[in-house]
Enzyme design. Sequence first.
Site, PDB file in Angstrom:
ATOM      1  CB  SER A 294       5.464 -17.264   2.573  1.00  0.00           C
ATOM      2  OG  SER A 294       6.033 -17.915   1.470  1.00  0.00           O
ATOM      3  CG  ASP A 305      -6.112 -10.801  -5.948  1.00  0.00           C
ATOM      4  OD1 ASP A 305      -6.294  -9.859  -5.149  1.00  0.00           O
ATOM      5  OD2 ASP A 305      -5.004 -11.079  -6.438  1.00  0.00           O
ATOM      6  CE  LYS A 319       9.715 -15.764   2.735  1.00  0.00           C
ATOM      7  NZ  LYS A 319       9.315 -16.551   1.549  1.00  0.00           N
TER       8      LYS A 319
END
Length: 552
Positions: A294, A305, A319
């Site tokens: 999460s 990223d 998740k």
Amino acid sequence: MTLRNRKIKVWGIGSLIIIIALSFSSPSDRYFEIAKNLDIFATLFKEVNALYVDEINPNKVIKTGIDAMLASLDPYTNYIPEDDIENFRTQSTGQYGGIGAITSRLNGKIKVVMLMEGYSAEKNGLKIGDEVIKINDIDVRELSREETSELMKGQANTPVSLTVLRYGNTTPLTLDFKREKVKISNVPYYGMVSSDIGYVKLTEFTMQAGKEVRNAVSELKDKGAKKIILDVRSNPGGLLMEAVNITNVFLPKGQEVVSTKGKLTENNATYKTLNNPIDEEIPLAVLINSGSASASEIVAGTIQDYDRGVVIGQKSFGKGLVQITRPLSYNSQLKVTTAKYYTPSGRCIQALDYSFRNVDGSVGAVPDSMKMEFKTTNGRAVMDGGGIDPDIEVEKESLSPIVHSLFTKGYIFDYATKYHFEHDAIEDAKNFRLSDEEYQAFTAWLSDKDYSYTTQVEKKLEELTKNAKKEKYYEDIKERLADVKSTLAASKKNDLTDFKHQIVAMLEDEITSRYYLEKGSVESTFDSDQDILKAIEILNNSERYNQILAKK
């Protein structure tokens, strides 16, 4: 339950159905089905309550029905009754009223396994290893760890007494404490792992997590840190906004961190960093494992990223779902999944597809054919649909059966307690090492203990023997099977030697925690934790670090 109460209960449900039916005055078949099924449920409950052979507990039966209904959706959509609200609030805020002691059931006994520094338990004489037998004169030896923990909690400034059995004493000792507001730290440890590398261990995403990480990194830089390791291993996540605040420590203001998309447009949002960073250039390594979920994955995925740091460890949990809470009647709440989240590259890392279940009710992983490739800022390929893949994967050595047995049966824990009471002081946690002579003392202490265990090879051999007998091959191979069994038995006798490195690492962890609490437990692993060692190696090699983040 009295007849009057039953009637009130049924009338209440009936009124609810009428209200819902009226609110669904639209000709929509969907609304009709909702009203119809609520009517069926109320009627069914009325009949069961009236006719079942034994008296039923309506709270328990209804909750079972609610839990089963929500379980058909996903594991994160939950009903929180009034009795559980306090625990839920603790998970969200990291605060509760208590004495700052953590207990666990070890080998059938409730024992203190950690003390939180600076709170009543530590200041008033409780020790790790104490066996709790009474709380306020209530015998807890047959209670669960959760029940014991609840008895210790309460309103701040209220008294509580614990009766404990301490190592070396046969007479129980009663200690008095005053409960206080305990704040579970999101960052239980930060410090220097080398002369220029700072380390931050992040275990929670409750309120103020971003502030705690920000303060930790700032202090580490003041101490000379030129590189940072951020450890989110086994961190199950928490508040989404705190994940944004934590990435903001390393990313500039106004940078997109995560977006959410759901069925309702109000659940669609984009979250960006709001403040100036502490340092957007400092080399960074983020540690993850299969327990990182999460919010932990938002942090690791966003850093990856933007090619802001190197992600090291093992694939994360996967998740990619967002929950909100909604108030219900009678002080209860609903925690419901409302959206999926997406990292800046556009990927959703949700690993299981709860929108489709197999015939047996199980949930399958997102198939490889459905996974998509996305690009980082530098053009590196990253995938969705299965957690965060580390840039550098570190293979974890599996825990040997003997170590698992020694740990679960409490022998490593108990020996650390024994060691503590026989040694007034030890070196600091980073430098403490268990000598060969001390390890031999441990193995001698084990000589009259039952730590029997069955290895996977033994289980396979037993299965092979059963199949051989069933298929009439046993007589032909029984001598060979006996030879293998004898060889395995002889090999197991060497397990205390063959797996000494694993056992010593766990002993050093437990022993240092007795003297230095959680700080000691963390620092004792710096010389043996493969993920940390790999992070140090990468951060100390700037050419390798930049090569990893460059476009492939």
